[in-house]
Write a protein that holds these residues in place. Sequence first.
Motif, mmCIF file in Angstrom:
data_model
loop_
_atom_site.group_PDB
_atom_site.id
_atom_site.type_symbol
_atom_site.label_atom_id
_atom_site.label_comp_id
_atom_site.label_asym_id
_atom_site.label_seq_id
_atom_site.Cartn_x
_atom_site.Cartn_y
_atom_site.Cartn_z
ATOM 1 N N ASN A 29 0.812 -1.206 0.000
ATOM 2 C CA ASN A 29 0.000 0.000 0.000
ATOM 3 C C ASN A 29 0.849 1.261 0.000
ATOM 4 O O ASN A 29 0.537 2.229 0.699
ATOM 5 C CB ASN A 29 -0.952 0.015 1.207
ATOM 6 C CG ASN A 29 -1.867 -1.190 1.224
ATOM 7 O OD1 ASN A 29 -2.377 -1.594 0.185
ATOM 8 N ND2 ASN A 29 -2.079 -1.760 2.399
ATOM 9 N N VAL A 30 1.924 1.260 -0.759
ATOM 10 C CA VAL A 30 2.759 2.448 -0.905
ATOM 11 C C VAL A 30 2.935 2.704 -2.390
ATOM 12 O O VAL A 30 2.664 1.855 -3.233
ATOM 13 C CB VAL A 30 4.131 2.275 -0.232
ATOM 14 C CG1 VAL A 30 3.977 2.038 1.253
ATOM 15 C CG2 VAL A 30 4.915 1.144 -0.879
ATOM 16 N N SER A 31 3.418 3.904 -2.693
ATOM 17 C CA SER A 31 3.590 4.280 -4.092
ATOM 18 C C SER A 31 4.785 3.568 -4.707
ATOM 19 O O SER A 31 5.839 3.445 -4.078
ATOM 20 C CB SER A 31 3.787 5.797 -4.191
ATOM 21 O OG SER A 31 2.663 6.479 -3.687
ATOM 22 N N THR A 32 4.613 3.133 -5.934
ATOM 23 C CA THR A 32 5.733 2.609 -6.706
ATOM 24 C C THR A 32 6.379 3.778 -7.428
ATOM 25 O O THR A 32 5.701 4.497 -8.170
ATOM 26 C CB THR A 32 5.252 1.571 -7.727
ATOM 27 O OG1 THR A 32 4.615 0.496 -7.037
ATOM 28 C CG2 THR A 32 6.424 1.036 -8.542
ATOM 29 N N THR A 34 7.985 6.244 -9.964
ATOM 30 C CA THR A 34 8.073 6.352 -11.414
ATOM 31 C C THR A 34 9.546 6.355 -11.813
ATOM 32 O O THR A 34 10.441 6.425 -10.961
ATOM 33 C CB THR A 34 7.416 7.646 -11.889
ATOM 34 O OG1 THR A 34 8.163 8.760 -11.354
ATOM 35 C CG2 THR A 34 5.963 7.741 -11.416
ATOM 36 N N GLU A 37 11.026 9.527 -10.497
ATOM 37 C CA GLU A 37 11.242 9.488 -9.047
ATOM 38 C C GLU A 37 12.413 8.575 -8.686
ATOM 39 O O GLU A 37 13.195 8.888 -7.776
ATOM 40 C CB GLU A 37 9.968 9.029 -8.350
ATOM 41 C CG GLU A 37 8.855 10.061 -8.383
ATOM 42 C CD GLU A 37 7.521 9.499 -7.929
ATOM 43 O OE1 GLU A 37 6.654 10.297 -7.516
ATOM 44 O OE2 GLU A 37 7.331 8.263 -7.994
ATOM 45 N N ASP A 66 4.380 13.186 -3.550
ATOM 46 C CA ASP A 66 3.878 11.818 -3.365
ATOM 47 C C ASP A 66 4.304 11.318 -1.985
ATOM 48 O O ASP A 66 5.395 10.769 -1.828
ATOM 49 C CB ASP A 66 4.428 10.905 -4.453
ATOM 50 C CG ASP A 66 3.831 9.500 -4.388
ATOM 51 O OD1 ASP A 66 3.073 9.219 -3.433
ATOM 52 O OD2 ASP A 66 4.112 8.701 -5.294
ATOM 53 N N GLY A 68 3.655 8.760 -0.442
ATOM 54 C CA GLY A 68 3.785 7.314 -0.340
ATOM 55 C C GLY A 68 5.137 6.763 -0.720
ATOM 56 O O GLY A 68 5.328 5.545 -0.710
ATOM 57 N N LEU A 69 6.098 7.628 -1.029
ATOM 58 C CA LEU A 69 7.433 7.171 -1.397
ATOM 59 C C LEU A 69 8.223 6.836 -0.133
ATOM 60 O O LEU A 69 8.824 7.694 0.500
ATOM 61 C CB LEU A 69 8.163 8.237 -2.223
ATOM 62 C CG LEU A 69 7.644 8.449 -3.634
ATOM 63 C CD1 LEU A 69 8.350 9.623 -4.287
ATOM 64 C CD2 LEU A 69 7.844 7.184 -4.472
#
Length: 231
Positions: A29-32, A34, A37, A66, A68-69
């Motif tokens: 549940n965290v950002s992947t 890009t 990034e 973001d 969530g990184l």
Amino acid sequence: RGLPVRTRRLFMKPSTLFWCATAVAACANVSTPTAHETARLAEARQLLGSNPDGALTITDELLAADPGLVEARLLRAEGNRLLALQGGRRQVALLLQDAVHDLEQAIAATDAPAPHSLKLLADCCFDLGDFGRASAAAQRAAAGFAGRGAEGHALAAAATLLASYADLRVFVAERQREIDGGTPDARGIVVPGQATIALAAAAAERFDSVRSRYPGEATTQIALIRQWLGD
């Protein structure tokens, strides 16, 4: 919560950040990141030793866009912790609080938190005087390091030693309150209560568990615990 407290950053030695990738790989549940990034995170890692202002500016920008990184959050936490250790720096507590905030968010979003991040959380909590949380985080770090060969055993012992000192601080604070509010017996000693004895036993047991690696420290602190109990 506003932007992180940031005073001018001094030069910091390059730090070992291999654990960031480990932590991110285990996240749920965290950002992947890009491609952009990922490149910026790599740039931040490279800058951390030679230009920490630039490195942490990158993490601030990435997290503003973001939150969530997780890797950016861990990098920023480490930076704030190192800044807090610089002599003569103002707002040390706020820097540490920012580090704890980032670490707790990263750990909460991670199925299997990296033991290095747990150890860093324990260090920050200890520096803030939050010894109960420091002990809990250090114990989790020690469990994570265990079973990883000789280096893992050494890191586990160091984390356990930190937990021991945190437990000692909790015990001493409770024992001091007990002494201040108690009545000495015929020997001039305020008899410790069962809860205080339990705190003492937990701290002594933890120190004893690392006595083979830290014989001087463990033996000295166990003797100190006995003195506080009036033995």
